[in-house]
Scaffold this active site. Structure first.
Site, PDB file in Angstrom:
ATOM      1  CB  CYS A   3       4.544   1.375  -6.763  1.00  0.00           C
ATOM      2  SG  CYS A   3       5.114   2.470  -5.456  1.00  0.00           S
TER       3      CYS A   3
ATOM      4  CG  HIS B 251       0.916  13.352   1.316  1.00  0.00           C
ATOM      5  ND1 HIS B 251       2.097  13.083   0.661  1.00  0.00           N
ATOM      6  CD2 HIS B 251       0.353  12.154   1.600  1.00  0.00           C
ATOM      7  CE1 HIS B 251       2.236  11.771   0.542  1.00  0.00           C
ATOM      8  NE2 HIS B 251       1.189  11.174   1.115  1.00  0.00           N
TER       9      HIS B 251
ATOM     10  CD  GLU C 256       4.124  12.610  -4.164  1.00  0.00           C
ATOM     11  OE1 GLU C 256       3.937  11.442  -3.746  1.00  0.00           O
ATOM     12  OE2 GLU C 256       3.698  13.013  -5.256  1.00  0.00           O
TER      13      GLU C 256
ATOM     14  CB  SER D  78      -2.394   9.641  -0.095  1.00  0.00           C
ATOM     15  OG  SER D  78      -3.150  10.263  -1.077  1.00  0.00           O
ATOM     16  CG  ASN D  79      -1.312   4.263  -2.606  1.00  0.00           C
ATOM     17  OD1 ASN D  79      -1.741   3.142  -2.825  1.00  0.00           O
ATOM     18  ND2 ASN D  79      -0.289   4.469  -1.781  1.00  0.00           N
TER      19      ASN D  79
ATOM     20  CB  THR E  64       2.630  10.535  -7.552  1.00  0.00           C
ATOM     21  OG1 THR E  64       3.107  10.251  -6.232  1.00  0.00           O
ATOM     22  CG2 THR E  64       3.623  11.390  -8.290  1.00  0.00           C
TER      23      THR E  64
ATOM     24  CG  HIS F  90       2.217   7.388   4.408  1.00  0.00           C
ATOM     25  ND1 HIS F  90       1.597   8.386   3.716  1.00  0.00           N
ATOM     26  CD2 HIS F  90       3.145   8.009   5.191  1.00  0.00           C
ATOM     27  CE1 HIS F  90       2.123   9.555   4.054  1.00  0.00           C
ATOM     28  NE2 HIS F  90       3.067   9.346   4.939  1.00  0.00           N
TER      29      HIS F  90
HETATM   30  S1  SF4 Z   1       5.161   8.127  -7.423  1.00  0.00           S
HETATM   31 FE1  SF4 Z   1       4.509   7.172  -5.493  1.00  0.00          FE
HETATM   32  S2  SF4 Z   1       3.003   5.606  -6.098  1.00  0.00           S
HETATM   33 FE2  SF4 Z   1       4.136   6.225  -7.964  1.00  0.00          FE
HETATM   34  S3  SF4 Z   1       5.816   4.717  -8.171  1.00  0.00           S
HETATM   35 FE3  SF4 Z   1       6.588   6.479  -6.997  1.00  0.00          FE
HETATM   36  S4  SF4 Z   1       6.282   5.959  -4.828  1.00  0.00           S
HETATM   37 FE4  SF4 Z   1       5.007   4.601  -6.070  1.00  0.00          FE
END
Ligand code: SF4
Length: 402
Positions: A53, A176, A178, A313-314, A244, A83
């Site tokens: 991403c 986590h 984040e 996680s994602n 996120t 990760h």
């Molecule tokens: S918030 Fe997380 S999943 Fe979304 S663009 Fe940023 S790093 Fe990627």
């Protein structure tokens, strides 16, 4: 969207062709149906959106630039940058050291750091407490701060809502990186509590309406709320933000539910409960990856492969979706495919790698990867599956007919 300078080892010839093909046909990404590549014996259903991403590419570009610009200097990452084991291993091989592990356990003591060391902040961001430690050590962090702008967007919204006296409900996994960072930034301006799922939202709603006592709140959310949180005072004006990479649909469901509870309670009691709309803070990549996975679920797949780091996680959420529809194998890379009868797959429920036999049943294969997985790994996984399936057609031949 900005183009990043990513090491070629993470790029892929196959995947970049597939992505370019779909982008040309559907530049605004309105169609989330998978790309179907028919190899005769096997048909690959490749998700419309997957892989690196914006935030991950941004972080990789900055980290590799830090290495290039600082020969001879000691370079540290606060914790895993993203990760994915392949990316983290490559950074380690180039000399980068991790200060903490993913659970926050110290691997290198702060006393070992010097003011002229380079410290990279990971894509998840970090806590205010950690920023202060580095500041006190004289270690600058601005130049190589890889915090994703979409995570900062959540923090900024939380700050604004905090100054308007909203309490923030953070949908995330407590441990986590984040979520710890988002909690820390949010707590600076407002009261906050972390909930991990709908079940916890239901309990929080009971605390909002007085059905559950104050003591029950402190017991249930122990260690997951700001120190001065008073459920009798701080649940009358709220907003929901998220880690996120949580399931966006679950965050929205929680927000809708808490909004309804707020409205109902207000109507019944004349109390002034207020709910902030935060839908625009949901990450585009998480949304797109999950929408593309839901589109895969509409196909009559025989099985699916999800590629990514086991602590991602994602990626786990993509597995969670797909396994509702078909046998789903979660692998970190192609080495987990031992042969056409045995695969090693990570079980997201037991958190163990399992050896599964007779996995290649049927020819319709769904395939996707998490936001921190390099396309080059997807490339290797696809090539291995095609070799094992005995495909006679070349990838270029099939793509050219799409
Ligand atoms: S918030 Fe997380 S999943 Fe979304 S663009 Fe940023 S790093 Fe990627």
């Amino acid at each position: 969207m900005k183009q990043f300078d990513i090491p070629s080892i993470f790029r892929s010839s196959i995947i970049s062709k597939v992505k370019a093909l779909r982008k040309n046909q559907d530049p605004r990404k309105k169609d989330f149906s998978p790309t179907i590549l028919d190899f005769g014996k096997i048909q690959l259903y490749i998700a419309r959106h997957f892989g690196f991403c914006y935030g991950v590419e941004n972080a990789i570009e900055i980290a590799y630039r830090a290495i290039e610009e600082n020969p001879g200097k000691r370079i540290f990452l606060l914790s895993q940058m993203i990760h994915n084991p392949t990316v983290n291993d490559d950074l380690t091989k180039r000399g980068i050291k991790f200060i903490q592990d993913t659970s926050g356990k110290q691997l290198i003591s702060w006393e070992e750091l010097h003011a002229d060391d380079i410290v990279i902040i990971p894509a998840f961001g970090t806590t205010l407490e950690m920023e202060e430690i580095l500041q006190n050590l004289g270690v600058p962090t601005e130049k190589y701060n890889t915090t994703c702008p979409f995570v900062e967007k959540v923090w900024n919204r939380a700050e604004k809502l905090g100054t308007e006296n909203h309490t923030l409900i953070i949908h995330g996994k407590y441990n986590h990186e984040e979520t710890r960072a988002t909690f820390s930034h949010t707590a600076f301006n407002s009261e906050a509590v972390i909930i991990k799922n709908m079940e916890e939202a239901v309990f929080l709603a009971k605390c909002m309406t007085g059905e559950a006592s104050k003591e029950a709140f402190y017991d249930y959310f122990k260690g997951k709320h700001t120190p001065n949180f008073d459920p009798e005072l701080h649940l009358s004006k709220i907003g929901v933000i998220n880690q996120t990479t949580m399931l966006a649909s679950e965050t929205q469901e929680i927000a809708r539910f808490l909004k309804a509870v707020t409205e109902e309670f207000t109507a019944q009691t004349n109390a002034s409960k207020v709910f902030a709309d935060t839908r625009d803070t949901l990450c585009y990549a998480t949304n797109d990856n999950q929408s593309a996975t839901e589109a895969l679920m509409n196909e009559a797949l025989d099985f699916a492969i999800v590629v990514g780091g086991y602590n991602s996680s994602n990626t786990s959420h993509l597995v969670e979706l797909l396994e509702q529809r078909c046998p789903t194998y979660f692998i970190k890379d192609e080495t987990e495919i031992l042969d056409d009868s045995v695969i090693r797959s990570f079980n997201i429920h037991t958190l163990e790698v399992e050896t599964i036999e007779n996995w290649m049943k049927g020819g319709k294969v769904g395939i996707t990867s998490g936001a921190s997985c390099p396309d080059s790994i997807m490339d290797s996984v696809i090539s291995k599956i095609l070799t094992l399936a005995g495909s006679e057609k070349s990838i270029d031949e099939v793509i050219s007919k799409w």
